[in-house]
Write a protein that holds these residues in place. Structure first.
Motif, mmCIF file in Angstrom:
data_model
loop_
_atom_site.group_PDB
_atom_site.id
_atom_site.type_symbol
_atom_site.label_atom_id
_atom_site.label_comp_id
_atom_site.label_asym_id
_atom_site.label_seq_id
_atom_site.Cartn_x
_atom_site.Cartn_y
_atom_site.Cartn_z
ATOM 1 N N ALA A 22 8.451 -10.916 0.024
ATOM 2 C CA ALA A 22 8.187 -12.159 0.751
ATOM 3 C C ALA A 22 9.416 -13.053 0.710
ATOM 4 O O ALA A 22 10.264 -12.935 -0.182
ATOM 5 C CB ALA A 22 6.988 -12.883 0.141
ATOM 6 N N ARG A 23 9.496 -13.954 1.660
ATOM 7 C CA ARG A 23 10.603 -14.909 1.732
ATOM 8 C C ARG A 23 10.237 -16.256 1.112
ATOM 9 O O ARG A 23 11.094 -17.069 0.846
ATOM 10 C CB ARG A 23 11.020 -15.127 3.186
ATOM 11 N N HIS A 24 8.942 -16.500 0.890
ATOM 12 C CA HIS A 24 8.505 -17.795 0.351
ATOM 13 C C HIS A 24 7.614 -17.584 -0.865
ATOM 14 O O HIS A 24 6.595 -16.895 -0.798
ATOM 15 C CB HIS A 24 7.722 -18.563 1.433
ATOM 16 N N GLU A 35 1.713 -19.579 -4.546
ATOM 17 C CA GLU A 35 1.610 -19.326 -3.107
ATOM 18 C C GLU A 35 2.744 -18.420 -2.668
ATOM 19 O O GLU A 35 3.888 -18.590 -3.058
ATOM 20 C CB GLU A 35 1.554 -20.661 -2.380
ATOM 21 N N ILE A 36 2.377 -17.412 -1.878
ATOM 22 C CA ILE A 36 3.329 -16.426 -1.368
ATOM 23 C C ILE A 36 3.158 -16.378 0.145
ATOM 24 O O ILE A 36 2.048 -16.288 0.646
ATOM 25 C CB ILE A 36 3.064 -15.038 -1.977
ATOM 26 N N GLY A 37 4.270 -16.422 0.858
ATOM 27 C CA GLY A 37 4.206 -16.392 2.319
ATOM 28 C C GLY A 37 5.427 -15.726 2.922
ATOM 29 O O GLY A 37 6.356 -15.325 2.221
ATOM 30 N N GLU A 38 5.426 -15.628 4.231
ATOM 31 C CA GLU A 38 6.492 -14.991 5.005
ATOM 32 C C GLU A 38 6.753 -13.575 4.486
ATOM 33 O O GLU A 38 7.856 -13.221 4.083
ATOM 34 C CB GLU A 38 7.778 -15.822 4.968
ATOM 35 N N PRO A 51 2.441 5.376 4.001
ATOM 36 C CA PRO A 51 1.067 4.893 4.126
ATOM 37 C C PRO A 51 0.796 3.620 3.321
ATOM 38 O O PRO A 51 -0.023 2.802 3.713
ATOM 39 C CB PRO A 51 0.206 6.045 3.621
ATOM 40 N N ALA A 52 1.499 3.420 2.184
ATOM 41 C CA ALA A 52 1.298 2.205 1.383
ATOM 42 C C ALA A 52 1.765 0.987 2.160
ATOM 43 O O ALA A 52 1.100 -0.045 2.185
ATOM 44 C CB ALA A 52 2.037 2.302 0.056
ATOM 45 N N GLU A 53 2.916 1.093 2.803
ATOM 46 C CA GLU A 53 3.452 -0.011 3.610
ATOM 47 C C GLU A 53 2.495 -0.347 4.754
ATOM 48 O O GLU A 53 2.227 -1.501 5.035
ATOM 49 C CB GLU A 53 4.824 0.379 4.163
ATOM 50 N N GLU A 54 1.952 0.678 5.390
ATOM 51 C CA GLU A 54 1.011 0.489 6.489
ATOM 52 C C GLU A 54 -0.264 -0.197 5.998
ATOM 53 O O GLU A 54 -0.774 -1.114 6.632
ATOM 54 C CB GLU A 54 0.671 1.843 7.124
ATOM 55 N N ARG A 55 -0.762 0.233 4.855
ATOM 56 C CA ARG A 55 -1.986 -0.370 4.303
ATOM 57 C C ARG A 55 -1.757 -1.836 3.935
ATOM 58 O O ARG A 55 -2.606 -2.687 4.194
ATOM 59 C CB ARG A 55 -2.445 0.416 3.090
ATOM 60 N N LEU A 56 -0.613 -2.140 3.325
ATOM 61 C CA LEU A 56 -0.297 -3.526 2.981
ATOM 62 C C LEU A 56 -0.129 -4.379 4.224
ATOM 63 O O LEU A 56 -0.572 -5.518 4.267
ATOM 64 C CB LEU A 56 0.962 -3.576 2.110
ATOM 65 N N GLY A 61 -0.869 -8.503 6.930
ATOM 66 C CA GLY A 61 -0.036 -8.765 8.104
ATOM 67 C C GLY A 61 -0.350 -10.063 8.822
ATOM 68 O O GLY A 61 0.543 -10.730 9.340
ATOM 69 N N ASP A 62 -1.606 -10.463 8.863
ATOM 70 C CA ASP A 62 -2.007 -11.699 9.544
ATOM 71 C C ASP A 62 -2.135 -12.883 8.586
ATOM 72 O O ASP A 62 -2.535 -13.964 8.993
ATOM 73 C CB ASP A 62 -3.353 -11.495 10.267
ATOM 74 N N THR A 63 -1.787 -12.692 7.329
ATOM 75 C CA THR A 63 -1.914 -13.746 6.323
ATOM 76 C C THR A 63 -0.710 -14.671 6.395
ATOM 77 O O THR A 63 0.424 -14.218 6.302
ATOM 78 C CB THR A 63 -2.002 -13.122 4.914
ATOM 79 N N ARG A 64 -0.962 -15.967 6.571
ATOM 80 C CA ARG A 64 0.138 -16.945 6.580
ATOM 81 C C ARG A 64 0.616 -17.218 5.170
ATOM 82 O O ARG A 64 1.805 -17.182 4.893
ATOM 83 C CB ARG A 64 -0.314 -18.243 7.241
#
Length: 107
Positions: A22-24, A35-38, A51-56, A61-64
């Protein structure tokens, strides 16, 4: 002007250790949370290589912004470049990803 820092965040959730990039990362306005974001995911078209990257990406993916209880954060590292994201079993440390749905056992 320098680029935003990149963090590798490891946290515990449902007996699994999640490793995300994450960047934030900051203290949350919610008391006792981090708090973790970006989030940073590999963007690839076509076949799923990891597959792990895809599952994460499907899960976050839609989490701000993700608010994690402070006691669940295992480690936050500032890194130079993104590595492989993972989901691991907390007890064994082995990667835990089921790439395809597993059918239920017949009764």
């Amino acid at each position: 002007m320098s680029a935003k820092p990149l963090y590798k965040v490891s946290f515990l959730s449902h007996a699994r250790v999640y490793e995300l990039y994450a960047r934030h990362v900051a203290g949350s306005a919610l008391w006792g949370f981090t708090e973790i974001g970006e989030f940073v995911f590999d963007v690839r078209d076509g076949l799923v290589v990891d597959p792990a990257e895809e599952r994460l990406r499907d899960e976050f993916g839609d989490t701000r912004v993700l608010h994690i209880p402070m006691q669940h954060v295992l480690r936050i590292e500032e890194v130079e470049k993104k590595g492989q994201s993972a989901i691991r079993d907390a007890a064994t440390g082995e990667k835990v990803v089921t790439p395809f749905p597993v059918p239920a056992k017949p009764r």
